[in-house]
Design a protein around this motif. Structure first.
Motif, PDB file in Angstrom:
ATOM      1  N   VAL A   8       0.844  -1.208   0.000  1.00  0.00           N
ATOM      2  CA  VAL A   8       0.000   0.000   0.000  1.00  0.00           C
ATOM      3  C   VAL A   8       0.873   1.250   0.000  1.00  0.00           C
ATOM      4  CG1 VAL A   8      -1.633   1.335   1.405  1.00  0.00           C
ATOM      5  CG2 VAL A   8      -2.017  -1.102   1.033  1.00  0.00           C
ATOM      6  N   PHE A   9       1.940   1.258   0.799  1.00  0.00           N
ATOM      7  CA  PHE A   9       2.866   2.396   0.841  1.00  0.00           C
ATOM      8  C   PHE A   9       3.534   2.588  -0.518  1.00  0.00           C
ATOM      9  CE2 PHE A   9       6.951   4.321   2.497  1.00  0.00           C
ATOM     10  CZ  PHE A   9       6.389   5.541   2.839  1.00  0.00           C
ATOM     11  N   THR A  10       3.925   1.489  -1.156  1.00  0.00           N
ATOM     12  CA  THR A  10       4.537   1.553  -2.486  1.00  0.00           C
ATOM     13  C   THR A  10       3.558   2.136  -3.497  1.00  0.00           C
ATOM     14  OG1 THR A  10       5.927  -0.365  -2.006  1.00  0.00           O
ATOM     15  CG2 THR A  10       5.593   0.191  -4.330  1.00  0.00           C
ATOM     16  N   LEU A  11       2.341   1.635  -3.502  1.00  0.00           N
ATOM     17  CA  LEU A  11       1.344   2.114  -4.463  1.00  0.00           C
ATOM     18  C   LEU A  11       0.985   3.579  -4.218  1.00  0.00           C
ATOM     19  CD1 LEU A  11      -0.944  -1.046  -4.739  1.00  0.00           C
ATOM     20  CD2 LEU A  11       0.788  -0.235  -6.367  1.00  0.00           C
ATOM     21  N   ALA A  12       0.973   4.001  -2.959  1.00  0.00           N
ATOM     22  CA  ALA A  12       0.714   5.419  -2.665  1.00  0.00           C
ATOM     23  C   ALA A  12       1.847   6.286  -3.216  1.00  0.00           C
ATOM     24  CB  ALA A  12       0.571   5.624  -1.157  1.00  0.00           C
ATOM     25  N   GLY A  13       3.076   5.827  -3.066  1.00  0.00           N
ATOM     26  CA  GLY A  13       4.214   6.564  -3.620  1.00  0.00           C
ATOM     27  C   GLY A  13       4.171   6.628  -5.136  1.00  0.00           C
ATOM     28  N   VAL A  14       3.833   5.515  -5.774  1.00  0.00           N
ATOM     29  CA  VAL A  14       3.723   5.488  -7.238  1.00  0.00           C
ATOM     30  C   VAL A  14       2.595   6.406  -7.695  1.00  0.00           C
ATOM     31  CG1 VAL A  14       3.145   4.006  -9.204  1.00  0.00           C
ATOM     32  CG2 VAL A  14       4.790   3.235  -7.507  1.00  0.00           C
ATOM     33  N   LEU A  15       1.481   6.393  -6.974  1.00  0.00           N
ATOM     34  CA  LEU A  15       0.364   7.291  -7.303  1.00  0.00           C
ATOM     35  C   LEU A  15       0.801   8.746  -7.202  1.00  0.00           C
ATOM     36  CD1 LEU A  15      -2.640   7.569  -8.028  1.00  0.00           C
ATOM     37  CD2 LEU A  15      -3.119   7.570  -5.580  1.00  0.00           C
ATOM     38  N   ALA A  16       1.576   9.078  -6.184  1.00  0.00           N
ATOM     39  CA  ALA A  16       2.098  10.446  -6.043  1.00  0.00           C
ATOM     40  C   ALA A  16       3.005  10.804  -7.222  1.00  0.00           C
ATOM     41  CB  ALA A  16       2.853  10.601  -4.720  1.00  0.00           C
ATOM     42  N   LEU A  17       3.824   9.843  -7.670  1.00  0.00           N
ATOM     43  CA  LEU A  17       4.682  10.095  -8.836  1.00  0.00           C
ATOM     44  C   LEU A  17       3.846  10.373 -10.078  1.00  0.00           C
ATOM     45  CD1 LEU A  17       7.480   7.384  -8.434  1.00  0.00           C
ATOM     46  CD2 LEU A  17       7.695   9.852  -8.088  1.00  0.00           C
ATOM     47  N   PHE A  18       2.792   9.583 -10.281  1.00  0.00           N
ATOM     48  CA  PHE A  18       1.928   9.790 -11.445  1.00  0.00           C
ATOM     49  C   PHE A  18       1.163  11.108 -11.343  1.00  0.00           C
ATOM     50  CE2 PHE A  18       1.838   5.015 -12.132  1.00  0.00           C
ATOM     51  CZ  PHE A  18       2.599   5.073 -13.283  1.00  0.00           C
ATOM     52  N   TRP A  19       0.700  11.446 -10.158  1.00  0.00           N
ATOM     53  CA  TRP A  19      -0.147  12.619  -9.966  1.00  0.00           C
ATOM     54  C   TRP A  19       0.637  13.928 -10.103  1.00  0.00           C
ATOM     55  CZ3 TRP A  19      -5.335  12.729  -9.536  1.00  0.00           C
ATOM     56  CH2 TRP A  19      -5.917  13.933  -9.153  1.00  0.00           C
ATOM     57  N   PHE A  20       1.795  13.985  -9.467  1.00  0.00           N
ATOM     58  CA  PHE A  20       2.548  15.233  -9.417  1.00  0.00           C
ATOM     59  C   PHE A  20       3.757  15.274 -10.342  1.00  0.00           C
ATOM     60  CE2 PHE A  20       0.549  14.905  -5.200  1.00  0.00           C
ATOM     61  CZ  PHE A  20      -0.160  16.090  -5.194  1.00  0.00           C
ATOM     62  N   GLY A  21       4.185  14.119 -10.826  1.00  0.00           N
ATOM     63  CA  GLY A  21       5.455  14.037 -11.532  1.00  0.00           C
ATOM     64  C   GLY A  21       5.391  14.382 -12.999  1.00  0.00           C
ATOM     65  N   GLY A  22       6.585  14.565 -13.544  1.00  0.00           N
ATOM     66  CA  GLY A  22       6.772  14.724 -14.972  1.00  0.00           C
ATOM     67  C   GLY A  22       6.983  13.358 -15.597  1.00  0.00           C
ATOM     68  N   TRP A 126       7.285  15.514  -4.860  1.00  0.00           N
ATOM     69  CA  TRP A 126       7.416  16.885  -4.374  1.00  0.00           C
ATOM     70  C   TRP A 126       8.391  17.677  -5.247  1.00  0.00           C
ATOM     71  CZ3 TRP A 126      11.751  19.501  -2.778  1.00  0.00           C
ATOM     72  CH2 TRP A 126      11.504  20.787  -2.302  1.00  0.00           C
ATOM     73  N   GLU A 127       9.526  17.074  -5.606  1.00  0.00           N
ATOM     74  CA  GLU A 127      10.511  17.794  -6.413  1.00  0.00           C
ATOM     75  C   GLU A 127       9.926  18.194  -7.766  1.00  0.00           C
ATOM     76  OE1 GLU A 127      14.934  17.441  -8.396  1.00  0.00           O
ATOM     77  OE2 GLU A 127      14.175  15.738  -7.276  1.00  0.00           O
ATOM     78  N   ALA A 128       9.166  17.306  -8.394  1.00  0.00           N
ATOM     79  CA  ALA A 128       8.553  17.620  -9.693  1.00  0.00           C
ATOM     80  C   ALA A 128       7.544  18.756  -9.536  1.00  0.00           C
ATOM     81  CB  ALA A 128       7.888  16.381 -10.271  1.00  0.00           C
ATOM     82  N   TRP A 129       6.747  18.691  -8.475  1.00  0.00           N
ATOM     83  CA  TRP A 129       5.771  19.748  -8.213  1.00  0.00           C
ATOM     84  C   TRP A 129       6.486  21.080  -7.978  1.00  0.00           C
ATOM     85  CZ3 TRP A 129       5.410  22.599  -3.690  1.00  0.00           C
ATOM     86  CH2 TRP A 129       4.327  23.472  -3.623  1.00  0.00           C
ATOM     87  N   ALA A 130       7.541  21.048  -7.161  1.00  0.00           N
ATOM     88  CA  ALA A 130       8.278  22.278  -6.847  1.00  0.00           C
ATOM     89  C   ALA A 130       8.962  22.841  -8.088  1.00  0.00           C
ATOM     90  CB  ALA A 130       9.301  22.001  -5.751  1.00  0.00           C
ATOM     91  N   ALA A 131       9.490  21.991  -8.949  1.00  0.00           N
ATOM     92  CA  ALA A 131      10.153  22.459 -10.175  1.00  0.00           C
ATOM     93  C   ALA A 131       9.154  23.152 -11.098  1.00  0.00           C
ATOM     94  CB  ALA A 131      10.825  21.293 -10.895  1.00  0.00           C
ATOM     95  N   ARG A 132       7.951  22.589 -11.216  1.00  0.00           N
ATOM     96  CA  ARG A 132       6.915  23.235 -12.046  1.00  0.00           C
ATOM     97  C   ARG A 132       6.508  24.572 -11.460  1.00  0.00           C
ATOM     98  NH1 ARG A 132       4.776  18.282 -12.387  1.00  0.00           N
ATOM     99  NH2 ARG A 132       3.175  18.725 -10.858  1.00  0.00           N
ATOM    100  N   ARG A 133       6.335  24.618 -10.152  1.00  0.00           N
ATOM    101  CA  ARG A 133       5.939  25.876  -9.510  1.00  0.00           C
ATOM    102  C   ARG A 133       7.034  26.923  -9.652  1.00  0.00           C
ATOM    103  NH1 ARG A 133       4.190  27.069  -3.293  1.00  0.00           N
ATOM    104  NH2 ARG A 133       3.882  29.270  -3.638  1.00  0.00           N
TER     105      ARG A 133
END
Length: 159
Positions: A8-22, A126-133
């Motif tokens: 579940v922790f892994t899938l939450a991290g992957v979801l965060a990568l898909f949601w916020f990442g490049g 977070w880094e992808a989100w911060a870079a876009r911002r």
């Protein structure tokens, strides 16, 4: 129960990568999802007690992460590559120390390192989100200044 929590922790991290990442973060997410499926497929491939299939799969993941690390400007990929290197080295230790009682030590280290890898997924998102911002707000990266040769201009322009 622990396996479910880690998944579940892994899938939450992957979801965060898909949601916020490049695309870099999404590529890692796809690789991790593939890794979760393929590890079950290659588990039976063994040389004695050494899980050669899993070791090869993790080494392939390391190579892919290293390629992304050296071609993209994402700091979280450096941490991910380092943690994945530790995971791959646990397989090498088991190969070199055949017949010794390091199996559970390697498994424990691999589980702990996987949790660190999952934490890097959230850092990557977070880094992808911060870079876009940062780009939206008109900032520029110090790396971009360095590559273009503009680093010394700040010193020249100051009286």
């Amino acid at each position: 129960m622990v396996t479910i929590a880690i998944t579940v922790f892994t899938l939450a991290g992957v979801l965060a990568l898909f949601w916020f990442g490049g695309w870099e973060e999404r590529a890692v997410g796809v690789m991790v999802l593939a890794l979760l499926v393929l590890v079950r497929v290659v588990e039976p491939i063994q040389i004695g007690n050494w899980r050669a299939g899993v070791a090869a799969l993790e080494a392939a993941f390391l190579i892919a992460i290293l390629w992304l690390t050296y071609t993209r400007d994402r700091w979280w990929l450096t941490a991910l590559a380092g943690f994945q290197l530790i995971s791959v080295l646990t397989h090498v230790v088991l190969l070199l120390a055949a017949g010794r009682h390091f199996v559970w030590t390697a498994v424990t280290i691999r589980l702990e390192v996987w949790l660190l890898i999952c934490i890097t997924f959230f850092v990557g998102a977070w880094e992808a989100w911060a870079a876009r911002r940062f780009a939206r707000e008109g900032g520029s990266h110090a790396q971009d200044k360095h590559r273009s040769g503009l680093v010394g201009l700040d010193a020249i322009q100051r009286p």
